[in-house]
Scaffold this active site. Structure first.
Site, PDB file in Angstrom:
ATOM      1  N   HIS A 175      12.517  14.363  56.395  1.00 34.40           N
ATOM      2  CA  HIS A 175      12.796  14.420  57.834  1.00 34.40           C
ATOM      3  C   HIS A 175      13.856  15.466  58.146  1.00 34.40           C
ATOM      4  CE1 HIS A 175      16.651  12.175  57.470  1.00 34.40           C
ATOM      5  NE2 HIS A 175      16.028  11.487  56.521  1.00 34.40           N
ATOM      6  N   CYS A 191      16.890  10.140  53.080  1.00 37.44           N
ATOM      7  CA  CYS A 191      15.988  10.440  51.962  1.00 37.44           C
ATOM      8  C   CYS A 191      16.086  11.925  51.650  1.00 37.44           C
ATOM      9  CB  CYS A 191      14.570  10.034  52.334  1.00 37.44           C
ATOM     10  SG  CYS A 191      14.361   8.252  52.597  1.00 37.44           S
TER      11      CYS A 191
END
Length: 227
Positions: A175, A191
């Protein structure tokens, strides 16, 4: 008796001393290279994406075409190397696009093969229960409360790719919303984070169902970020 020879020796010593006392001024460091135009501000999105400032992001982390280091992977495959802070998108047997990333604890805690189950533009972020336990101020953005709408301040940024394995959500995301100063570094949450300009580019190049390979990490050093 102060001879001419002694006078000349003293003058020479004084001259050398003066030189030693005044070293030449250090040269000014060259200015940082300007960021490429692809990292300029974006105003065509539902929410503005600010430009990446000069002198913050190492050139090696700029999006660039490189020789494909994974020629055995099919075109369209994404390979994430957490330790190198790189994400490669294979574009041909010989070439790949390389993006810089930052890696959070979740990015070090999972590796293997997955696929892009779906992609989202300006995704909703839902704070995990374990994060709310540590940071109660995120309770309004819990799953039960519907999460945080996409936009400025959303930890997922402009785009998110959701990774599944054997039909199950890995809870692993690629992302945006990486602050430029953190690119290439290990961070405590999230992440795989990318600059919004880069995750927009990646989102538009990949397809749902694309293969993703996350390489195992041999190191794990993190520091705290706001979320």
């Amino acid at each position: 008796m102060f001879t001419r020879r002694a006078f000349m020796a003293a003058a020479s010593a004084a001259s050398l001393s003066a030189c030693a006392a005044k070293p030449p001024a250090a040269a000014e460091p060259p200015p940082p290279p300007p960021m490429p135009a692809r990292y300029g501000a974006i105003y065509t999105e539902p929410h503005p994406v600010p430009a990446v400032p000069d002198g913050v992001v190492d050139e090696r982390l700029w999006r660039q075409e490189v020789e494909n280091p994974f020629p055995f992977e099919t075109t369209g495959t994404i390979i994430v190397d957490p330790d190198a802070a790189y994400l490669h998108l294979v574009t041909s047997p010989d070439r790949a696009l390389r993006y810089g990333v930052s890696v959070g604890a979740a990015g070090y805690g999972w590796n293997g093969d997955a696929k892009v189950q779906f992609r989202r533009k300006w995704p909703v972020w839902k704070a995990p229960d374990e994060m709310i336990a540590r940071r109660p101020e995120f309770a309004p953005y819990s799953v039960a409360n519907g999460g945080m709408p996409g936009g400025p301040g959303n930890p997922l940024g402009a785009r998110a790719l959701y990774l599944f394995q054997d039909g199950k959500d890995t809870l692993y995301r690629i992302h945006g919303a990486c602050e430029p100063k953190y690119l290439g570094k290990s961070v405590s949450s999230g992440c795989i984070r990318m600059l919004d300009q880069d995750v927009i580019d990646l989102h538009d190049r990949v397809q749902d169902g694309a293969k993703v390979v996350v390489l195992p990490s041999v190191q794990h050093h993190t520091f705290e970020v706001p979320y």
